[in-house]
Design an enzyme around this catalytic site. Structure first.
Site, PDB file in Angstrom:
ATOM      1  NE  ARG A  98      -4.308  -1.164   0.019  1.00 23.43           N
ATOM      2  CZ  ARG A  98      -4.500  -2.258  -0.721  1.00 23.43           C
ATOM      3  NH1 ARG A  98      -3.547  -2.720  -1.489  1.00 23.43           N
ATOM      4  NH2 ARG A  98      -5.671  -2.877  -0.705  1.00 23.43           N
TER       5      ARG A  98
ATOM      6  CD  GLU B 163      -2.977   3.261  -5.604  1.00 23.93           C
ATOM      7  OE1 GLU B 163      -4.026   2.656  -5.886  1.00 23.93           O
ATOM      8  OE2 GLU B 163      -2.003   2.716  -5.049  1.00 23.93           O
TER       9      GLU B 163
ATOM     10  CG  HIS C  23      -3.235  -0.855  -6.766  1.00 24.06           C
ATOM     11  ND1 HIS C  23      -3.600  -0.170  -5.630  1.00 24.06           N
ATOM     12  CD2 HIS C  23      -3.376  -2.173  -6.448  1.00 24.06           C
ATOM     13  CE1 HIS C  23      -3.949  -1.039  -4.689  1.00 24.06           C
ATOM     14  NE2 HIS C  23      -3.815  -2.256  -5.164  1.00 24.06           N
TER      15      HIS C  23
END
Ligand code: 8YV
Length: 308
Positions: A236, A265, A282
């Site tokens: 993360r 993000e 991601h």
């Protein structure tokens, strides 16, 4: 009356129709996020109102959002991290949470390995250079014999360790509740957090993603690492102080980083301008195989909950 399910994951059923089919066949009434991107807080509250179950991605479910969704009984995460959900608030409201912890392991382990090998052999850097019509051979280094430090030895961290050991790396690891029998059995040295930092050539983070986590790798941690070390973060973005990382890279204290996750993000910050950083958007669990498996499991979890 059939329960209503909102699928917030915009890419749901894109790889295969089965996950959507089993939801529909089970008699649930299903609607899906058609924006093609992650929903904002306002959109979650607006779009998911009146639904009894949500198949969730990484969009936010804080106390305010949950409060605004009075009919919600179940959140089925398509993924393992629950840092986007206020678990305390969900518990108080009696909202059941499911995750898909096993299917994400292999793709995340493989991405971790890909990041490490890419950085060690400077694949992206040389690819870029060749596209600029240069024949510039950059000396790499080998994984075998390197010490990899792993912070977080849950399902993913343990599998990363086992895979690296097979390739000849040494592994030192830290976890608040380590599995000592496992570590001894496979040859992972369990040491304290500071010792992981000072001993490793490559540091990789595999902590569980929960809301309210306060672990952040900051400049004092980077300074405690060996000169020339590499950092991998596919866990993360919140676990790394990006400004401090950029400084450590610019000073040459760290020689590279592989990043799949970011504080904000989509990410468009200054780390993208750093040649020794490999970035992906991601995609840790974003493989054909695991997406279908995750969606099937998330669908089965919610079907099981409403058809119990
Ligand atoms: C998913 C993830 O892609 O499992 C997680 O927590 O971060 C990823 O595997 C993400 O949850 C979107 O569904």
């Amino acid at each position: 009356m059939a329960s209503r399910i909102y699928i917030a994951v915009s890419s749901f059923a894109r790889q295969a129709p089965e996950p959507l089919n089993i939801l529909k066949q089970s008699g649930l009434r299903v609607d899906i996020n058609t924006t093609g991107r992650r929903l904002t807080k306002e959109e979650v509250t607006g779009n998911a109102k009146g639904y009894h179950g949500i198949i969730a991605g990484l969009e936010p479910y804080d106390a305010q959002v949950l409060e605004a969704l009075p009919d919600l009984k179940c959140i089925s995460r398509c993924g393992v991290g629950v840092d986007n959900i206020d678990l305390g608030a969900a518990d108080k409201k009696g909202i059941k949470i499911f995750t898909t912890p096993d299917v994400v392991v292999q793709p995340v382990v493989e991405l971790t390995l890909a990041m490490i090998l890419n950085l060690l052999r400077k694949i992206t850097q040389q690819d870029r250079s060749m596209r600029g019509h240069q024949w510039q051979r950059m000396i790499g280094s080998q994984l075998a014999g390197k010490t990899v430090g792993i912070i977080g030895l849950g399902r993913i961290g343990r599998k990363v360790a086992e895979t690296l050991l097979l390739l000849g790396a040494r592994v030192v690891g830290y976890d608040v509740h380590p599995d000592r029998i496992w570590a001894e059995g496979c040859g992972v040295s369990l040491v304290d957090f500071d010792e992981v930092l000072s001993r490793c050539d490559i540091l990789t983070l595999h902590l569980a993603a929960k809301a309210g986590d306060h672990f952040v790798l900051s400049s004092r941690h980077f300074q405690a690492m060996k000169e020339g070390a590499l950092l991998i973060n596919v866990a993360r973005g919140a676990f790394v102080d990006e400004k401090a990382l950029l400084e450590a890279l610019q000073q040459g204290h760290l020689s590279g980083a592989g990043l799949d996750v970011f504080q904000q993000e989509p990410y468009a910050g200054p780390l993208s301008g750093c040649p020794q950083v490999v970035l992906t958007p991601h995609v840790g669990s974003f493989t054909q195989e695991s997406r279908v498996a995750m969606e099937m499991e998330a669908a089965q979890n919610i079907i099981g909950f409403f058809n119990r």
